[in-house]
Design a protein around this motif. Structure first.
Motif, mmCIF file in Angstrom:
data_model
loop_
_atom_site.group_PDB
_atom_site.id
_atom_site.type_symbol
_atom_site.label_atom_id
_atom_site.label_comp_id
_atom_site.label_asym_id
_atom_site.label_seq_id
_atom_site.Cartn_x
_atom_site.Cartn_y
_atom_site.Cartn_z
ATOM 1 N N SER A 236 -9.954 -17.169 -10.722
ATOM 2 C CA SER A 236 -10.381 -16.231 -9.681
ATOM 3 C C SER A 236 -9.207 -15.438 -9.124
ATOM 4 C CB SER A 236 -11.056 -17.003 -8.532
ATOM 5 O OG SER A 236 -12.211 -17.664 -8.978
ATOM 6 N N GLU A 237 -8.026 -15.634 -9.695
ATOM 7 C CA GLU A 237 -6.852 -14.899 -9.213
ATOM 8 C C GLU A 237 -7.011 -13.404 -9.493
ATOM 9 O OE1 GLU A 237 -3.086 -16.353 -10.382
ATOM 10 O OE2 GLU A 237 -3.443 -18.401 -9.681
ATOM 11 N N THR A 238 -6.438 -12.620 -8.565
ATOM 12 C CA THR A 238 -6.469 -11.167 -8.705
ATOM 13 C C THR A 238 -5.033 -10.647 -8.715
ATOM 14 O OG1 THR A 238 -6.485 -10.691 -6.336
ATOM 15 C CG2 THR A 238 -8.612 -11.155 -7.383
ATOM 16 N N HIS B 46 -3.637 -9.336 -6.316
ATOM 17 C CA HIS B 46 -3.055 -9.531 -4.986
ATOM 18 C C HIS B 46 -3.030 -10.991 -4.539
ATOM 19 C CE1 HIS B 46 -2.926 -5.254 -4.598
ATOM 20 N NE2 HIS B 46 -4.242 -5.114 -4.604
ATOM 21 N N TYR B 47 -3.950 -11.793 -5.031
ATOM 22 C CA TYR B 47 -4.083 -13.174 -4.545
ATOM 23 C C TYR B 47 -3.856 -14.163 -5.677
ATOM 24 C CZ TYR B 47 -6.067 -11.186 -0.307
ATOM 25 O OH TYR B 47 -6.240 -10.482 0.856
#
Length: 615
Positions: A253-255, A257-258
């Protein structure tokens, strides 16, 4: 003709029958379609509406086949001042998949694998025989065994079908420094409902979601919250066996930005060195705080008892940060009384006081049997003479002492606070205020005031306040706000939030005067040169400070002491402000705080020398 007429008579009848058949067939077809559609709606499209507990049968039928192993919670990470990870250690581990009860791999495959894992045939078979779902091969502590890059490459070359090397993020690695400051996560449905109701209603959180429960994990929860975990998904049959042809895959679920990174002010190397010193000296209760003398940033904040955030004993209380909890300061508080006396001008520079060991009332005594004889206030400060400070206290009002304590930042939380995103925010979780008098204490009672003068009775301060008081003296009366976090960055490294250095008071804003601060600093030199801390002359750096022993009365005849030493180092060019508290020490174990202070500064001196020689 007849036959012809007969044919003509039957023709219309046959046409009517055909229409009836068509209609019946049409109705039958529509009925079957309706029934099929209804069954589809029941079994597929609206399965969740046909269970008493609102269970989505379709979703759960898939979940019965598809499983996920969490590799990373997705929660934001903490790093120290140089970028070294404090949480979120990424480790390569060995995932073992169950195939069938009799499958252990071939002998040719097992031999090199077991050599890499440093285990035996019986241990390998025992592990696989009880395996129902994929599991990490454990180390002796039962945690996933870490593999080196070389070991991982060797295992992958073996091509064993039921094992796989994967990366796992350990939120709290063994021996994580500053555990109480960082804190821990846990489930708290009541807090989710009361504090994070908006996120709960939007589906961003569940009642059973893990959230920060203490420390920086709690205060920085809004930035740390996960967008979702990284999982290793795999498919299994009804017998919980991996389905062939459906290989495991990583879902993240990493993007861009996160997750975010929280940059602390902690020096991880210094923190570990102090924690080792506390354990070596047997300090099982207490705290050490080291602040940067320039800006009051927290370089180290160690607390004991020790604490494992992966196995939290809530009733035991080891998770509490003793650096933020008030304790009886003893003679450390004489810094405040001396400041009040100097600010009020109630003592002449060379005025002499007499100490015969006893005051003559209230059972008030000096710590030195027979007394100190004749001495000035400066000498009394160095020798920590109780009788002299009792006489000085008689010349002060409670309001004057309270004003001095407030000017030195001892009667309120001093940690960083401000408005972030339009809301009030404090960095430190549960930081307590100090205390001079308890509610209901008669502040004009002479006996009460004499006990207050030597840091007993109701007086309480935190180690963080004590260390910050030293910073205030070094800044000639300016009270700063210690930070534990300097900034938060996106995954890309772009800064999202900064926490600027701040001050609470300056001499112009009702802090103590620069002249008073300079005099107290010079007196703290005398404590080490001629007073109660001459043992610190053996330290690798020149040191200065003030000792204190606060008596703690427990049930029955037994008493323990809070041993303190607060000061700065090196004394000739101050770079660090330090507060040491060895709490609840048996009264016959003197000198523990001094040893810990010296061990802390010696560690700094050695490391400083190594860094200098490496340049």
């Amino acid at each position: 003709m007849i036959s012809s007429n007969t044919h003509m008579d039957w023709g219309p009848v046959k046409m009517v029958d055909r229409r009836r058949v068509y209609i019946i067939l049409l109705l039958f077809t529509l009925g079957v379609a309706a029934i099929a559609g209804r069954l589809f709606w029941i079994q597929v499209a609206a399965a969740s509406r046909f269970t008493e507990r609102n269970i989505d049968l379709v979703k759960n039928s898939v979940l019965q086949r598809q499983r996920g192993l969490i590799l990373d919670s997705g929660r934001g990470r903490f790093v120290d001042r140089s970028g070294q990870a404090l949480t979120g250690e990424v480790r390569r581990g060995l995932l073992v998949f169950p195939v069938n009860e009799a499958y252990y791999g071939t002998a040719e495959q097992r031999k090199p694998l077991l050599a890499i894992l440093r285990t035996g045939e019986s241990e390998w078979r025992s592990f696989l025989s009880g395996l129902k779902e994929p599991a990490w091969w454990p180390n002796p502590e039962g945690k996933p065994l870490g593999l080196t890059n070389e070991q991982a490459a060797q295992i992958e070359k073996l091509g064993i079908p039921n094992v796989r090397v994967a990366e796992l993020t350990i939120r709290y690695p063994a021996g994580m420094p500053a555990a109480q400051l960082i804190g821990f996560v846990g489930q708290n449905p009541e807090r989710v409902e009361s504090v994070f109701r908006d996120q709960l209603e939007k589906g961003q959180l569940q009642r059973d979601s893990e959230i920060g429960a203490s420390g920086l994990e709690k205060t920085f929860e809004p930035w740390l919250r996960s967008l979702g975990p990284t999982t290793l998904s795999y498919f299994m049959d009804a017998g919980k066996r991996p389905l062939p042809g459906l290989d495991a895959r990583i879902v993240s679920s990493e993007t861009a930005h996160y997750p975010l990174t929280v940059h602390t002010t902690i020096d991880a190397g210094l923190q570990r060195g102090i924690e080792r010193a506390m354990d070596r000296l047997g300090v099982t209760d207490g705290a050490v705080v080291v602040l940067d003398a320039d800006n009051a940033d927290v370089l180290a904040m160690a607390s004991r008892p020790s604490f494992d955030p992966t196995n939290v004993d809530l009733p035991g209380g080891g998770w509490s940060n003793k650096a933020l909890i008030p304790a009886t300061p003893g003679s450390v508080f004489k810094i405040v009384v001396a400041a009040a006396a100097l600010e009020a001008g109630v003592v002449q520079p060379n005025e002499a006081f007499e100490c015969h060991g006893e005051l003559g009332k209230y059972g008030f005594r000096c710590w030195k049997e027979g007394g100190h004889g004749t001495l000035t206030l400066e000498e009394a400060f160095a020798e920590s003479c109780n009788i002299t400070f009792a006489e000085v206290m008689k010349r002060l009002t409670p309001e004057q002492v309270e004003a001095a304590a407030r000017k030195l930042g001892l009667l309120s939380p001093v940690g960083w606070e401000g408005n972030v995103g339009g809301r009030p925010f404090r960095q430190f979780d549960g930081e307590a205020s100090g205390q001079l008098f308890a509610a209901g204490t008669p502040t004009n009672d002479e006996g009460v005031l004499l006990q207050t003068a030597i840091g007993q009775r109701d007086v309480r301060i935190t180690p963080l306040q004590a260390a910050n008081m030293v910073v205030s003296l070094l800044h000639e009366g300016e009270v700063l706000e210690p930070r534990a976090v300097s900034s938060i960055t996106l995954k890309s490294g772009k800064v999202l939030e900064t926490f600027a250095e701040k001050k609470v008071l300056s001499p112009e804003e009702n802090g103590i005067s620069g002249a008073t601060a300079r005099k107290l600093l010079s007196w703290m030199h005398e404590v080490v040169e001629t007073g109660t801390a001459t043992s610190l002359q053996k330290a690798k750096w020149p040191l200065a400070g003030k000792s204190g022993t606060g008596q703690v009365i427990t049930d029955g005849p037994r008493t323990t002491d809070n041993q303190w030493f607060v000061g700065f180092a090196p004394a000739d060019r101050p770079r660090y402000a330090i507060a040491v508290l060895a709490a609840n020490v048996p009264s016959d174990r003197a000198g523990i705080a001094l040893e810990l202070f010296r061990s802390t500064t010696d560690f700094m001196a050695d490391r400083d020398a190594l860094q200098t020689s490496a340049k």
